[in-house]
Structure formats: structure tokens, C-alpha cells
Design an enzyme around this catalytic site. Structure first.
Site, PDB file in Angstrom:
ATOM      1  CB  ILE A 174      -0.822   0.127   1.265  1.00 55.15           C
ATOM      2  CG1 ILE A 174      -2.069  -0.617   1.420  1.00 55.15           C
ATOM      3  CG2 ILE A 174      -1.861   1.243   1.540  1.00 55.15           C
ATOM      4  CD1 ILE A 174      -2.973  -1.192   2.433  1.00 55.15           C
ATOM      5  CB  VAL A 187      -0.126   6.913  -0.194  1.00 55.28           C
ATOM      6  CG1 VAL A 187      -0.800   8.145  -0.441  1.00 55.28           C
ATOM      7  CG2 VAL A 187      -0.732   5.481  -0.004  1.00 55.28           C
ATOM      8  CD  GLU A 215       4.966  -9.807   4.849  1.00 59.58           C
ATOM      9  OE1 GLU A 215       4.865  -9.465   4.025  1.00 59.58           O
ATOM     10  OE2 GLU A 215       4.745 -11.368   4.839  1.00 59.58           O
ATOM     11  CG  ASN A 226       5.034   2.465   8.445  1.00 70.17           C
ATOM     12  OD1 ASN A 226       4.982   3.650   8.708  1.00 70.17           O
ATOM     13  ND2 ASN A 226       4.760   2.052   7.111  1.00 70.17           N
ATOM     14  CE1 TYR A 267      -1.594  -1.626   6.778  1.00 68.76           C
ATOM     15  CE2 TYR A 267       0.589  -1.431   7.842  1.00 68.76           C
ATOM     16  CZ  TYR A 267      -0.443  -1.086   6.462  1.00 68.76           C
ATOM     17  OH  TYR A 267       0.444  -0.783   5.650  1.00 68.76           O
TER      18      TYR A 267
END
Length: 332
Positions: free
Chosen positions: A257, A259, A291, A296, A303
Site C-alpha cells: 500500500i 501513497v 509485512e 513505521n 492496521y
């Protein structure tokens, strides 16, 4: 000299304590998840019969079910305002953990909908943000769990944390609205082969040496649409984000994912994640894996909000010294 009126309504239990310079003058509770509003004023009235000289109101800020939690916080703030004194909020899970003497553990309270509010602790310190997950997902972590019922947020601990711990200024409502408006001006669509060149450029810009090569991108993209699903997000025809998921052996694995920096924290990643989860449900996957690079902090809360739980770590996964956090969300 300091006397603290301590309140918690984050669980099925309504708790009130009165603590003066570390000495407990009053400590009572009542267990009924539907009686917070009725019971709390009565317990506080009993505490005030012991002493009306209150210097600070301390209150558990959750996480917890909205209605019960709101009763305690509103009462605490109103009492403090009327008395002309300060109030201090603390994490209710921290007050629950304060009474547990273990090196590593999880505290968990009822979040309704067959889910649990929880946080993980090591040597008495919270090492994860409060989260909400199914009981099954928590059990898979393999860490000792202390549940509401055997333990509750301790109002005496709340009084102590109000003086020494991290202050919480807003209620901890972990559950977000089920529906979010789409990011303004962003178009979401299925990714095509024509997007690969631009996506590869974004990949290198965002991930540097750990980026997928053009060949790797093409190899994974070739699995769509049967066993993989790739999405693109664009603004005025310009690719600004992409996401991909792969399905094999009853488990879906989120590959990426991504961006571009200009459009982060605008809901683009959230919408991409939601659509990947929806695709996995259509495929009847048992679970979803992903993963995430350790550290992060921007991505992890999202999540966890959607039910992903850390299950392991992979050292040097992204290169020397770069650890991957492996997360899993159960769908069945």
C-alpha cells in the site's frame, strides 16, 4: 498535601476511590454495565462523606464502550469545573496493568461485538497503543492475557498515574466510524499495465534501495485478476497511490500500500486498505497477512484499527538491520 478523587467507568465496573497523599481513604465499586449513570453519583457521594477536601479529579479515559466511558469522563470534568479544581485523565488499561506483576503480558477488556480492547506490557510499561481485536487474534500472540473479570482498572492506580503517568486529554475511542468519506478529488480504480511504469518510479522514490524492480512489479501484477488484485488512486489523471494483494492457500497477503508523500494522511491509504480487505472477503480468505517495516508509526495504528495483530518479526527482511513486523487479521 493532596487528595484525589479517582473515577473509572471504562468497563462493566463503576469504580471510585479517594486517595490522600498515597493513603486510600475510600475505595468502592459496583459491577453492572448498564448502571454507570445511576451508581457513580452514589459512590462519589459516599466518598465525599469521608472527605470533601478534593484537590484533583482523576479519571480513566478508556478505551471502553462509548456510553459507559462518557458517563465517567463527563462526571469527572463537571465535578472538577464546579469545584474549581483540575482534572487528569489516564489510560484505563494502564491502571489495570498496574496491579499485575509479570514481565510480559496483555490486559484486555470487553469491547462488545465479540472483540476486546487490549494493550501489551513489558516490565510494567505499555509497549503498544491501545487497540481492539477479536479474542482469537489475541490468543494467537501467545502472551499471557489478563482479562476484565479477574482484573479491572484500579482507581487507586488511576490516582497514582494522574500524578506520575502520561496524561490523556481525549477519550480513547478506538472504534472509528464504520464509514468514511472518500478523499476529495481522488479517483480509485483497478490498476492497469499502463500504470506500471509510473508505479515503478513511485516505488523507487518511496522505498529507495528496497523498492521492487520493474520485473518484480510485472511478475506480481501478472497474477491479477485471478489470484491478485491491484488498485490505483489518481488525482486529475496522475497516479498518486497503488495497492496490491495476493491470494494463495486460503490466506490473502497484502503486498503493498503505497501513497506518494504529498497525499499521505488524507484517507487514501485507508480507502485502499478497506478495498483490499473487501476483496479478500470475496475470495473467502481465512485471514489476511502483511509485512510492515518496524518503526513505521504512521501506518501501524491504521492496521491495528482494522484488526491486524502483530504475530512475529523478521530480522533483516528489508535489508541489513531493517526488521519486518508481520501482522495478521482473521476473517473467519
Amino acid at each position: 498535601m493532596s487528595t484525589i478523587l479517582s473515577i473509572d467507568t471504562s468497563t462493566s465496573q463503576t469504580s471510585v476511590a479517594l486517595v490522600k497523599d498515597g493513603k486510600v481513604l475510600f475505595d468502592k465499586n459496583h459491577n453492572d454495565p448498564l448502571a454507570h449513570g445511576e451508581v457513580l453519583p452514589k459512590l462519589v457521594a459516599q466518598a465525599l462523606e469521608v472527605s470533601r477536601d478534593i484537590d484533583l479529579v482523576a479519571v480513566g479515559m478508556g478505551p471502553g464502550p462509548f456510553t459507559g466511558l462518557r458517563v465517567g469522563i463527563s462526571f469527572a470534568q463537571s465535578f472538577a469545573q464546579a469545584a474549581g479544581i483540575d482534572w487528569a485523565g489516564v489510560c484505563s488499561l494502564d491502571a489495570m496493568a498496574a496491579t499485575i506483576k509479570e514481565s510480559e503480558f496483555i490486559v484486555s477488556t470487553d469491547a462488545r461485538r465479540k472483540e476486546r480492547y487490549w494493550a501489551r506490557y513489558e516490565n510494567g510499561k505499555r509497549v503498544t497503543a491501545p487497540a481492539v481485536s477479536s479474542a482469537f487474534e489475541l490468543d494467537k500472540l501467545g502472551i499471557k492475557i489478563f482479562n476484565e473479570g479477574d482484573f479491572y482498572p484500579d482507581p487507586v492506580a488511576i490516582a497514582s498515574l494522574a500524578l506520575t503517568g502520561e496524561k490523556v486529554l481525549q477519550p480513547i475511542y478506538i472504534r472509528k466510524p464504520d464509514a468514511y468519506p472518500l478523499p476529495e478529488g481522488v479517483k480509485f480504480r483497478v490498476m492497469t499495465a499502463l500504470d506500471l511504469v509510473v508505479a515503478t518510479g513511485i516505488e523507487k522514490e518511496v522505498y529507495g534501495k528496497t523498492a521492487w524492480s520493474s520485473a518484480q512489479f510485472k511478475e506480481e501484477f501478472a497474477k491479477a485478476p485471478k489470484d491478485a488484485y491491484y488498485l490505483a488512486a489518481e488525482v486529475n489523471g496522475e497516479l498518486i497511490a497503488y495497492a496490491g494483494i495476493f491470494y494463495v492457500a486460503d490466506v490473502a497477503d497484502i503486498h503493498t500500500i503505497t501513497v506518494v508523500e504529498k497525499y499521505r494522511r488524507k484517507g487514501v491509504g485507508r480507502e485502499l486498505l478497506k478495498r483490499l480487505i473487501d476483496w479478500a472477503r470475496v475470495k473467502k480468505a481465512d485471514a489476511i497477512m502483511l509485512e510492515m517495516r518496524a518503526g513505521n508509526d504512521a501506518a501501524r495504528p491504521l492496521y491495528e484499527e482494522y484488526g491486524f495483530v502483530e504475530i512475529s518479526r523478521r530480522e533483516n527482511y528489508y535489508g541489513p538491520g531493517l526488521t519486518a513486523v508481520v501482522m495478521r487479521k482473521e476473517l473467519k
